[in-house]
Design an enzyme around this catalytic site. Sequence first.
Site, PDB file in Angstrom:
ATOM      1  N   SER A   7    -124.141  26.254 -29.015  1.00 25.87           N
ATOM      2  CA  SER A   7    -125.134  27.575 -28.605  1.00 25.87           C
ATOM      3  C   SER A   7    -124.165  28.675 -28.055  1.00 25.87           C
ATOM      4  CB  SER A   7    -126.156  27.353 -27.720  1.00 25.87           C
ATOM      5  OG  SER A   7    -127.071  28.103 -27.470  1.00 25.87           O
ATOM      6  N   ASP A  33    -133.318  25.272 -36.837  1.00 27.54           N
ATOM      7  CA  ASP A  33    -132.994  26.053 -35.654  1.00 27.54           C
ATOM      8  C   ASP A  33    -133.683  27.597 -36.115  1.00 27.54           C
ATOM      9  OD1 ASP A  33    -131.849  27.733 -33.558  1.00 27.54           O
ATOM     10  OD2 ASP A  33    -129.903  26.710 -33.983  1.00 27.54           O
ATOM     11  N   HIS A  74    -132.944  24.020 -32.418  1.00 26.96           N
ATOM     12  CA  HIS A  74    -131.645  24.628 -31.692  1.00 26.96           C
ATOM     13  C   HIS A  74    -131.341  23.584 -30.557  1.00 26.96           C
ATOM     14  CE1 HIS A  74    -128.654  27.217 -30.392  1.00 26.96           C
ATOM     15  NE2 HIS A  74    -128.961  27.132 -28.835  1.00 26.96           N
TER      16      HIS A  74
END
Length: 530
Positions: A245, A473, A510
């Site tokens: 991330s 995601d 995600h």
Amino acid sequence: MKRILTTTLRTLPRRHTTLLRPLTNHSRIHNFHSTPPTPQDGAASSSSSSSSTNPQMAFPCLDALETRTSNLLNNHTPVKKFSSGSGPEPSYTTGPHLTYTSTSPLHLDWGGTLPTYTIAYETWGTLNNSASNAILLHTGLSASSHAHSTPSNPSPGWWEKFIGPGKALDTDKYFIICTNVIGGCYGSTGPSSIDPSTINKATNGSGEPYATKFPILTLLDMVRAQFSLLDNLGIEKLFASVGSSMGGMQSLAAGVLYPERVGRVVSISGCARSHPYSIAMRFVQRQVLMSDPNWSRGHYYSSIPPHIGMKLAREIATVTYRSGPEWEQRFSRRRADSTKPPALCPDFLIETYLDHAGEKWCLEYDANSLLYISKAMDLFDLSEDVMRDMRGRREEYAVRRDGGGGDGEDEGGRCTLTLPEEAYQEQEEEAETTATTTAAQEETSTRKPPKDLIEGLKPLQNHKVLVIGVASDILFPAWQQKEIVDALKEGGNGNVKHVELGEDVSLFGHDTFLLDTVNVGGVVGEFLRE
């Protein structure tokens, strides 16, 4: 799975205990009252009540917010019982950690300066004699340095199952370092830290928090601070830079800034430049948070924290962390209690899940840290044009600081932004161009990276790079990881490994990087062993 959530003030970092001092002006709490206004005419009120065919709807969710505000105001411990499927999310636990304090200033990309700064960090494994087996693990936006349990803090870390003997980050082979980023609130210098310039001015000598006098940060600033820590630890070159991330963005930035000091690069569910969708989502979160009256333009440290804005911001963020198909499987359209009439407060299981996510976080994390770090993510762009402008600004600020021109003052605390006088107008030509471009992209099934991004990533052309993306995601879509891969290859890197996890493998969106020890952890471990 049902779970009782107790939100207590003990979850606050130690420096945040100043949040609990009672306000002298109690009227601020009235901003959150949902009680209908009292009519001026008592008879009218009675008549209205008797003629109504429907009862007043209850709002337990607002009652809970008001109760917490009242408890914070009166320095009581708020306790809320809450049932919801909590899911497998790891806890962002903080606690005992190591610290490094630099007495040398950190000059920032947008002109601000931290005269001194502290980095909270934790380590696992043993640094070898040549200091060549170190791996720097970069965190996501809200994580502390506690990626794995330690003897001084046995609580499970946010990457607990990925770190250890024989695991992805093998502590029998590597020395793992994880920091809380500059700007954070888990031990590293951030907006809630004491501003050194106020210490001598304060009557009690303790000083005041930076609050929103903290300068604007970039992810590259955070990486520079991390490498200052590496210098202090005697580590000249990392075996690998690893992150997911926001950490995946930092991992790339580490290689671009210090190509000679980084061996391998792992970027999971990240990007090489922030794109409009993720910028938009973070903007909305910041707007919601800053609209909480208790935010007080960032100066809330001696009063009530903006817990309502924080809760709502986290709920918005949580929507982007998972995928629709996973929620379909996990919650479907089930209601928390189908025997009761529908309500405007959390009613469907998905609503109770989002409410739970906001509840468990709204007093754990510093609101200003969320604002500053999320903005740093928005500003991220490793394109050569952007990096060249950044280098030019840094040189200009250095000249000013050295007295070679200008007034010698930093620009980091200043804001000359003005809002547009007219609202944005959609242009027909623009819409047609966008439609044509989108159709062409779908037809060719490819997105070629821009030339300046290719140039910006060229410092990594001789590095082994692993890029992992997840098809489900929606916050960092898989095409953004493919853009990294394509830009690296176009720039001459022949050692890029690209793995994309399809929806048949993971529906966690995600958050897959936090949960999948096999398809994420296994791939990372194999890459590091190659």
